[in-house]
Scaffold this motif. Structure first.
Motif, mmCIF file in Angstrom:
data_model
loop_
_atom_site.group_PDB
_atom_site.id
_atom_site.type_symbol
_atom_site.label_atom_id
_atom_site.label_comp_id
_atom_site.label_asym_id
_atom_site.label_seq_id
_atom_site.Cartn_x
_atom_site.Cartn_y
_atom_site.Cartn_z
ATOM 1 N N LYS A 110 136.300 115.280 21.306
ATOM 2 C CA LYS A 110 135.629 115.031 20.326
ATOM 3 C C LYS A 110 136.091 116.685 19.796
ATOM 4 O O LYS A 110 136.375 117.352 18.706
ATOM 5 N N VAL A 111 137.187 117.476 19.985
ATOM 6 C CA VAL A 111 138.149 118.448 19.401
ATOM 7 C C VAL A 111 139.476 118.426 20.416
ATOM 8 O O VAL A 111 140.207 118.747 19.541
ATOM 9 N N PRO A 113 141.756 115.376 19.102
ATOM 10 C CA PRO A 113 142.702 115.550 18.159
ATOM 11 C C PRO A 113 142.169 116.586 17.085
ATOM 12 O O PRO A 113 143.144 117.155 16.286
ATOM 13 N N ILE A 114 141.559 117.552 16.466
ATOM 14 C CA ILE A 114 141.484 118.689 15.833
ATOM 15 C C ILE A 114 142.111 119.392 16.422
ATOM 16 O O ILE A 114 143.665 120.058 15.628
ATOM 17 N N PHE A 115 142.728 120.047 17.513
ATOM 18 C CA PHE A 115 143.255 120.526 18.526
ATOM 19 C C PHE A 115 145.133 120.256 17.963
ATOM 20 O O PHE A 115 145.886 120.980 17.462
ATOM 21 N N LYS A 117 146.296 118.354 15.839
ATOM 22 C CA LYS A 117 146.118 118.331 14.284
ATOM 23 C C LYS A 117 146.515 120.083 14.158
ATOM 24 O O LYS A 117 147.594 120.554 13.084
ATOM 25 N N GLN A 118 145.688 121.281 14.762
ATOM 26 C CA GLN A 118 146.504 122.436 13.842
ATOM 27 C C GLN A 118 147.344 122.828 14.905
ATOM 28 O O GLN A 118 148.072 124.125 14.671
ATOM 29 N N TYR A 283 147.290 129.565 21.774
ATOM 30 C CA TYR A 283 146.101 128.192 20.938
ATOM 31 C C TYR A 283 145.076 128.180 22.270
ATOM 32 O O TYR A 283 144.523 127.473 21.841
ATOM 33 N N GLU A 286 142.507 128.772 21.126
ATOM 34 C CA GLU A 286 141.892 128.729 19.755
ATOM 35 C C GLU A 286 141.008 127.151 20.087
ATOM 36 O O GLU A 286 139.876 126.107 19.437
ATOM 37 N N LEU A 287 141.632 126.198 21.612
ATOM 38 C CA LEU A 287 140.774 125.242 22.529
ATOM 39 C C LEU A 287 139.291 125.697 22.867
ATOM 40 O O LEU A 287 139.034 124.649 22.980
ATOM 41 N N LEU A 290 136.985 125.826 19.884
ATOM 42 C CA LEU A 290 136.828 124.143 19.615
ATOM 43 C C LEU A 290 136.154 123.655 20.466
ATOM 44 O O LEU A 290 135.018 123.304 20.026
#
Length: 310
Positions: A110-111, A113-115, A117-118, A283, A286-287, A290
């Motif tokens: 769930k997270v 792919p978003i991570f 991409k960032q 980062y 950031e994860l 998320l």
């Protein structure tokens, strides 16, 4: 004295005094480790290990204190390296996540792919294992973060933060009589052979306590570390399954029916583990956010600084 000698010392202590296991973990030779530890003992004029022939039998009291100090030195050295990399390029690097199959299969997709991409210049590594292995990976510094439900709170080197609470469902072949129960009971579940998680895994402790409280002894015919394995054997008719609610997917698990069991068991909490005193790359924060939006960098640092768990 070198960092390599300290690393050898700590790894042998961590591997229950097995030089061969330490050598395998560090990808080096047993004689090399033994030679370096002897050289360290000579330099410090302190005996760290008690020996019987070539075998290490225990750590001396002085040795135990040295291991603790060596672990701190290695942790600080690792923090310096991570801080230097962060100064070079805060958006590039590597991160190791140690976790169980359930979290790797159902939470992280769930997270991740978003991570990525960032942070396209970050390479992720996912190390799967049981909760004890997850804790060991983080405590040793081999993993940056750990995610599991069981055991993490028992390791003094770790700080834990709650990610999310969850409960359980019963799954069975479609048409199975247990799926018709209006209000499921523990006795209903214990009527049938049960397929569920291994004793070390995802919330199994809460399951055992619930049955024990009512003096009910279910028959576990198969235990596994993997939610997909549990569902596979339920589909084969081996028994009914008891698994984490997030592991059932109505769009994919077409051969299975499901019934909630959340009223029968105490909630379990999946936690994030960080090594105490660890330096986190930008980062990594950031994860974590998320994974749980409430765990901002400010909140994580407050917990790390206070050296307590939320």
């Amino acid at each position: 004295m070198t960092l390599q000698q300290l690393r050898y010392l700590c790894e042998v202590a961590r591997r229950n005094l097995s030089v061969s296991a330490a050598a395998a973990a560090l990808h080096t030779s047993q004689p090399g480790i033994s030679k370096q530890i002897l050289a360290l003992e000579d330099e410090l004029a302190v005996q760290v290990f008690v020996r019987r022939g070539r075998r290490l039998t225990e750590i001396t009291p002085a040795g135990k204190r040295l291991v603790v100090m060596a672990e701190a030195v290695l942790a600080n050295a690792g923090n310096l390296k991570r801080a230097a990399r962060d100064l070079q390029d805060e958006n590039a690097g590597e991160m190791v996540i140690a976790t169980t199959h359930t979290q790797a299969r159902y939470l992280l997709p769930k997270v991740i792919p978003i991570f990525l991409k960032q942070f396209p210049k970050v390479t992720l590594f996912i190390h799967q294992g049981n909760p004890m292995q997850v804790a060991a990976e983080v405590a040793s510094g081999r993993a940056d973060i750990g995610i599991a439900t069981e055991y993490l709170d028992e390791v003094s080197e770790l700080t834990t933060l709650p990610l999310y609470a969850w409960n359980r469902v019963v799954v069975a072949q479609k048409g199975h009589p247990i799926l018709t129960k209006r209000k499921l009971t523990l006795a209903d579940i214990a009527t049938y052979p049960l397929v569920s998680y291994d004793i070390s895994m995802t919330g199994r402790g809460a399951v055992n306590r619930a049955f024990a409280a009512q003096n009910i002894t279910p028959t576990f015919v198969l235990s596994a570390m993997d939610s997909d394995v549990i569902k596979t054997y339920v589909e084969l008719g081996i028994g009914i399954g008891l698994l984490a609610e997030m592991a059932y997917d109505s769009k994919q698990d077409l051969a299975l029916g499901v019934i909630s069991a959340k009223h029968l068991f105490a909630e379990s909490v999946t936690k994030l583990a960080l090594k105490r005193g660890a330096f986190l790359r930008g980062y990594t924060y950031e994860l974590i956010e998320l994974l749980s939006p409430k765990l901002t960098r400010l909140e994580v640092d407050a917990v790390l600084d206070a050296n307590v768990a939320l």
